[in-house]
Design a protein around this motif. Sequence first.
Motif, short mmCIF file in Angstrom:
data_model
loop_
_atom_site.label_atom_id
_atom_site.label_comp_id
_atom_site.label_asym_id
_atom_site.label_seq_id
_atom_site.Cartn_x
_atom_site.Cartn_y
_atom_site.Cartn_z
N PHE A 76 30.38 42.37 42.82
CA PHE A 76 30.45 40.91 42.63
C PHE A 76 29.31 40.41 41.75
CE2 PHE A 76 32.61 40.46 47.06
CZ PHE A 76 33.78 40.98 46.53
N ALA A 77 28.24 41.23 41.64
CA ALA A 77 27.07 40.79 40.88
C ALA A 77 27.29 41.00 39.37
CB ALA A 77 25.82 41.54 41.35
N ALA A 78 28.12 41.99 39.03
CA ALA A 78 28.42 42.24 37.61
C ALA A 78 29.59 41.36 37.18
CB ALA A 78 28.79 43.71 37.43
N ARG A 89 35.39 41.98 32.83
CA ARG A 89 36.27 41.17 31.99
C ARG A 89 37.72 41.59 32.13
NH1 ARG A 89 35.10 42.30 27.19
NH2 ARG A 89 35.20 40.31 26.11
N ALA A 90 38.61 40.62 32.04
CA ALA A 90 40.03 40.91 32.25
C ALA A 90 40.90 40.04 31.36
CB ALA A 90 40.40 40.66 33.72
N PHE A 91 42.10 40.54 31.06
CA PHE A 91 43.16 39.74 30.45
C PHE A 91 44.22 39.50 31.52
CE2 PHE A 91 42.29 41.65 25.99
CZ PHE A 91 41.58 40.52 25.61
N LEU A 92 44.88 38.35 31.42
CA LEU A 92 45.97 38.06 32.36
C LEU A 92 47.30 38.05 31.61
CD1 LEU A 92 46.10 35.63 35.29
CD2 LEU A 92 47.70 35.19 33.41
N PHE A 93 48.33 38.58 32.23
CA PHE A 93 49.63 38.71 31.58
C PHE A 93 50.69 37.93 32.34
CE2 PHE A 93 46.87 42.07 30.51
CZ PHE A 93 47.05 42.21 29.14
N GLY A 94 51.22 36.89 31.70
CA GLY A 94 52.26 36.08 32.33
C GLY A 94 51.70 34.79 32.90
N ARG A 115 43.19 28.96 36.72
CA ARG A 115 42.45 27.76 37.16
C ARG A 115 41.46 28.05 38.28
NH1 ARG A 115 47.64 25.91 36.42
NH2 ARG A 115 47.84 24.56 34.59
N ASP A 116 41.58 29.23 38.92
CA ASP A 116 40.70 29.54 40.05
C ASP A 116 39.37 30.09 39.54
OD1 ASP A 116 39.43 30.25 42.34
OD2 ASP A 116 40.73 31.92 42.82
N SER A 117 38.42 29.20 39.30
CA SER A 117 37.14 29.68 38.76
C SER A 117 36.33 30.42 39.82
CB SER A 117 36.34 28.54 38.13
OG SER A 117 36.72 27.30 38.66
N GLY A 118 36.79 30.40 41.07
CA GLY A 118 36.14 31.17 42.13
C GLY A 118 36.10 32.66 41.83
N GLN A 128 32.90 33.93 40.35
CA GLN A 128 31.77 34.11 41.27
C GLN A 128 31.81 35.46 41.96
OE1 GLN A 128 31.55 30.75 44.03
NE2 GLN A 128 32.30 29.50 42.33
N PHE A 129 33.01 36.06 41.99
CA PHE A 129 33.15 37.37 42.62
C PHE A 129 33.32 38.47 41.59
CE2 PHE A 129 33.80 34.51 46.08
CZ PHE A 129 33.27 35.18 47.17
N GLY A 130 32.87 38.18 40.37
CA GLY A 130 32.76 39.26 39.38
C GLY A 130 33.91 39.43 38.43
N LEU A 131 34.96 38.60 38.53
CA LEU A 131 36.08 38.75 37.60
C LEU A 131 36.12 37.61 36.60
CD1 LEU A 131 38.64 40.72 37.24
CD2 LEU A 131 39.92 38.68 37.93
N LYS A 132 35.97 37.94 35.32
CA LYS A 132 36.03 36.91 34.29
C LYS A 132 37.27 37.14 33.43
CE LYS A 132 33.40 34.80 30.52
NZ LYS A 132 33.67 33.40 30.92
#
Lengths: 213, 213
Positions: B86-88, B91-96, B106-109, B112-116
């Motif tokens: 969660f500290a790192a 990066r991700a892409f979203l499909f669909g 929209r969930d910017s939460g 905070q848990f490491g997924l951008k």
Amino acid sequence: MTENHEKQTDRIPEPTLRRLPWYLSCAQLMKAQGELYVSSTQMSRQTNIDASQIAKDLSYVSIAGRTRVGYEVDRLLQVLEDFLGFAALHRAFLFGVGSLGGALLRDSGLQQFGLKIVGAFDVNPRLVGTCINDIPIYHSDEFERQMQLDPVPIGVLTVPIRLSQSVADLLVAEGIKAIWNFTPIRIRVPEHIVVQNTSLYAHLAVMFNRLKE
Amino acid sequence: MTENHEKQTDRIPEPTLRRLPWYLSCAQLMKAQGELYVSSTQMSRQTNIDASQIAKDLSYVSIAGRTRVGYEVDRLLQVLEDFLGFAALHRAFLFGVGSLGGALLRDSGLQQFGLKIVGAFDVNPRLVGTCINDIPIYHSDEFERQMQLDPVPIGVLTVPIRLSQSVADLLVAEGIKAIWNFTPIRIRVPEHIVVQNTSLYAHLAVMFNRLKE
């Protein structure tokens, strides 16, 4: 036949219950392709689950496969949607319109799977009195009154972790029967209350960890 | 000490990994209450997990409890956040970008848990070229080029079920290492690809079923 009826009264094991939506998706795909029948072998190819396991899982719902041709697609769809509760509409209130809560209010896909969020609660004055996706947001103080006006069985919990337990206690006190808990807190509730934990963050942790290997 | 090091090289069991975020939440609550130490007994009271199980789970991360006082809260927080990833920032892409996909953007939460999520893909002309929560939405045809410009390790899969497998194949072909699969389809991928299934609908099915009882 008798055996089939006995099976139905058994409590279905959770792993089976979790696999059934996969078979439903298979049936939906087969239907889209114009197929009338689907065999457990075909479903096995698509889901990577043993055909014998699939047959065993489907013995919990009232459908019988026919030798050689398999299961009737339309019937399988209907039986699974009914059994899984996706065909009915289960009404729910959502608690905590933060980032995740707001996202869930906007996900109208939930309604296609039987969950209709009819109201949300928060204390943020910028949110109270507004709507998201036509769902009204009330002040948390109004929860008791809303439950009297219009009791719903399900509470979706998306509050900050410091409030998880106290809000859960409040839901139970007001008559909520099931809590869909999205907070990464293990809430304590009386035994007759259903709790479904869905921690997106725990799933992220598993994925990050496997990715490191 | 040696034993501790050996433990760390073991593959951590998934049930343990799934429980760790609960201990992290405990530590966060204790910190908010100004506590410096937290014992496994206190965590046990809060999570309903055996204190001995907690101690065993925490033996997988490099932290040692002290007799009587327990674990240092700040250290526990740091060690768990690091360990869980969660500290790192991953990066991700979203499909669909349908209902659920849009909700996740929209969930910017998640951040905070490491997924951008740094970009999304869809074919809907009303979405392509727009942004949600500052995340650009590209046409699906651009995926290959975007991966060349800026390869990301994670793909979030929120496409309609009829596209699940073909989009998963495409992600793998372009070098995605892990797929967070929100579709109720069991996707087939090569062994080295990490798949995390998060079917909200399967969780709903379990909840509805228990509610009926």
